[in-house]
Design a protein around this motif. Structure first.
Motif, PDB file in Angstrom:
ATOM      1  N   ASP A  84      -3.894 -10.235   6.535  1.00  0.00           N
ATOM      2  CA  ASP A  84      -4.650 -10.376   7.781  1.00  0.00           C
ATOM      3  C   ASP A  84      -3.852  -9.829   8.960  1.00  0.00           C
ATOM      4  OD1 ASP A  84      -6.715 -11.542   6.397  1.00  0.00           O
ATOM      5  OD2 ASP A  84      -6.158 -13.603   6.931  1.00  0.00           O
ATOM      6  N   HIS A  85      -2.539 -10.059   8.937  1.00  0.00           N
ATOM      7  CA  HIS A  85      -1.670  -9.606  10.030  1.00  0.00           C
ATOM      8  C   HIS A  85      -1.625  -8.077  10.117  1.00  0.00           C
ATOM      9  CE1 HIS A  85       1.520 -10.002  12.977  1.00  0.00           C
ATOM     10  NE2 HIS A  85       2.274  -9.182  12.269  1.00  0.00           N
ATOM     11  N   LEU A  86      -1.665  -7.421   8.973  1.00  0.00           N
ATOM     12  CA  LEU A  86      -1.545  -5.958   8.946  1.00  0.00           C
ATOM     13  C   LEU A  86      -2.872  -5.227   8.800  1.00  0.00           C
ATOM     14  CD1 LEU A  86       1.564  -5.710   6.604  1.00  0.00           C
ATOM     15  CD2 LEU A  86       1.530  -5.446   9.079  1.00  0.00           C
ATOM     16  N   ARG A  87      -3.969  -5.948   8.566  1.00  0.00           N
ATOM     17  CA  ARG A  87      -5.252  -5.322   8.242  1.00  0.00           C
ATOM     18  C   ARG A  87      -5.763  -4.392   9.349  1.00  0.00           C
ATOM     19  NH1 ARG A  87      -8.193  -9.255   5.919  1.00  0.00           N
ATOM     20  NH2 ARG A  87      -7.482  -8.400   3.977  1.00  0.00           N
ATOM     21  N   PHE A  88      -5.681  -4.809  10.597  1.00  0.00           N
ATOM     22  CA  PHE A  88      -6.198  -3.983  11.688  1.00  0.00           C
ATOM     23  C   PHE A  88      -5.535  -2.610  11.683  1.00  0.00           C
ATOM     24  CE2 PHE A  88      -5.856  -2.245  15.951  1.00  0.00           C
ATOM     25  CZ  PHE A  88      -7.186  -2.173  16.312  1.00  0.00           C
ATOM     26  N   ASN A  89      -4.211  -2.590  11.642  1.00  0.00           N
ATOM     27  CA  ASN A  89      -3.499  -1.314  11.699  1.00  0.00           C
ATOM     28  C   ASN A  89      -3.702  -0.492  10.436  1.00  0.00           C
ATOM     29  OD1 ASN A  89      -2.326  -1.499  14.307  1.00  0.00           O
ATOM     30  ND2 ASN A  89      -1.039  -3.123  13.500  1.00  0.00           N
ATOM     31  N   GLU A  90      -3.802  -1.154   9.295  1.00  0.00           N
ATOM     32  CA  GLU A  90      -4.083  -0.450   8.047  1.00  0.00           C
ATOM     33  C   GLU A  90      -5.445   0.240   8.122  1.00  0.00           C
ATOM     34  OE1 GLU A  90      -5.242  -1.521   3.433  1.00  0.00           O
ATOM     35  OE2 GLU A  90      -4.643  -3.109   4.801  1.00  0.00           O
ATOM     36  N   THR A  91      -6.442  -0.481   8.622  1.00  0.00           N
ATOM     37  CA  THR A  91      -7.788   0.071   8.743  1.00  0.00           C
ATOM     38  C   THR A  91      -7.813   1.218   9.753  1.00  0.00           C
ATOM     39  OG1 THR A  91      -8.693  -2.102   8.213  1.00  0.00           O
ATOM     40  CG2 THR A  91     -10.196  -0.524   9.203  1.00  0.00           C
ATOM     41  N   ALA A  92      -7.115   1.036  10.874  1.00  0.00           N
ATOM     42  CA  ALA A  92      -7.079   2.074  11.899  1.00  0.00           C
ATOM     43  C   ALA A  92      -6.425   3.350  11.363  1.00  0.00           C
ATOM     44  CB  ALA A  92      -6.339   1.578  13.133  1.00  0.00           C
TER      45      ALA A  92
END
Length: 138
Positions: free
Chosen positions: A7-15
């Motif tokens: 969850d902590h890294l999901r935003f940047n991974e998706t971006a």
């Protein structure tokens, strides 16, 4: 524990994944600059990111039978990962019907590459911060 890290890294991974997809679309535009009747395409990054994050909240979508449509939906108007493609507005028309403007494409390509690099640097700093916490700030 791993769920929280995801969850902590999901935003940047998706971006980063979307930035990579956009870079491919922009490269395709540049490669087809001399193709008659080729229409330049692009991705609305903010809406695609929001849609990808919304899908991730509900968990992965799966098909349960071979005759089900693939998820995400694929077709001429989407990329392989389901990101919708849009036609870029005509900046300068061409006699052969091609809508690729190399100045616009190069600018968008460089801007996207710079933002991708910034995203990679941000993820690196997140991981370094996590490692520092795990190691006890040594």
């Amino acid at each position: 524990m791993l769920g929280k890290l995801d969850d902590h890294l999901r935003f940047n991974e998706t971006a980063l994944s979307l930035r990579s997809t956009r870079q491919s679309v922009l490269a395709s535009n540049i490669a087809n600059a001399d193709t008659p009747n080729y229409k330049a395409r692009d991705i609305d990054f903010s809406s695609a990111l929001q849609a990808a994050l919304d899908v991730n909240k509900g968990g992965p979508l799966t098909t349960t039978a071979p005759k089900h449509y693939p998820l995400p939906p694929q077709g001429a108007g989407t990329t392989a990962d389901g990101t919708p493609l849009q036609y870029r507005g005509v900046v300068q028309g061409a006699v052969d019907g091609n809508t690729v403007d190399m100045d616009v494409e190069r600018n968008q390509f460089a801007d996207n590459a710079l933002r991708y690099e910034a995203g990679v640097n941000f993820i690196n700093s997140q991981i370094k911060g996590l490692l520092s916490v795990i190691q006890g700030g040594q």
